[in-house]
Design a protein around this motif. Structure first.
Motif: not given
Length: 156
Positions: A141-148, A114-120, A86-91
């Protein structure tokens, strides 16, 4: 009585089979009600309707409606790259850098997509398959869920 003790009491009552427990102490009262699954179960009866054995009568032929071909999911042949956290998706690795992958990019196993930001923390997401990126399913820059689902990849 703290929250853990209350949770343990609820679990104990549920396991015991009791339908209602009341606990009164000096400064509070607790009532725990559970439902009995056996009492709420429903019985379904199946009744067979007798079928008439009369001879079929001749009638005018009925027109047969053409059947539509079954829909084929066009994405079924593609493999989906999903978010492992879970986190924020960055391309992009940084705002001034180019994106990791574009539609049409060929990727190999282990390439960062991609990069996913989770807790900094910025977690690089690597591809587990080789192929060609067909579709990017998440906006930058969208939030993503686990297994999305994040990307569709054509493995051929």
């Amino acid at each position: 009585m703290d929250i853990r003790e209350i949770q343990n009491l609820i679990k104990f009552v549920a396991k015991s089979g009791a339908t209602e427990v009341k606990l009164e102490m000096d400064d509070f009262k607790i009532t725990i009600k559970t439902t009995n699954e056996e009492a709420e179960s429903t019985t379904t009866y199946v009744q067979q309707v007798p079928v008439s054995t009369a001879l079929p009568q001749a009638s005018a032929p009925q027109p047969v409606a053409p059947t539509a071909p079954p829909e084929v999911d066009e994405n079924a042949k593609y493999i989906t790259v999903k978010s492992p956290i879970i986190g924020t998706f960055y391309r992009k690795p940084a705002p001034d850098k180019p994106v990791f992958v574009e539609v049409g990019s060929t990727i190999s196993k282990g390439d960062v997509v991609c990069v996913i930001e989770a807790m900094k923390l910025f977690n690089e997401i690597e591809s587990e398959i080789a192929g060609k990126i067909v579709k990017v399913l998440v906006d930058d820059s969208s939030p993503v869920e686990f297994d999305q689902p994040l990307f569709l990849v054509d493995p051929s």
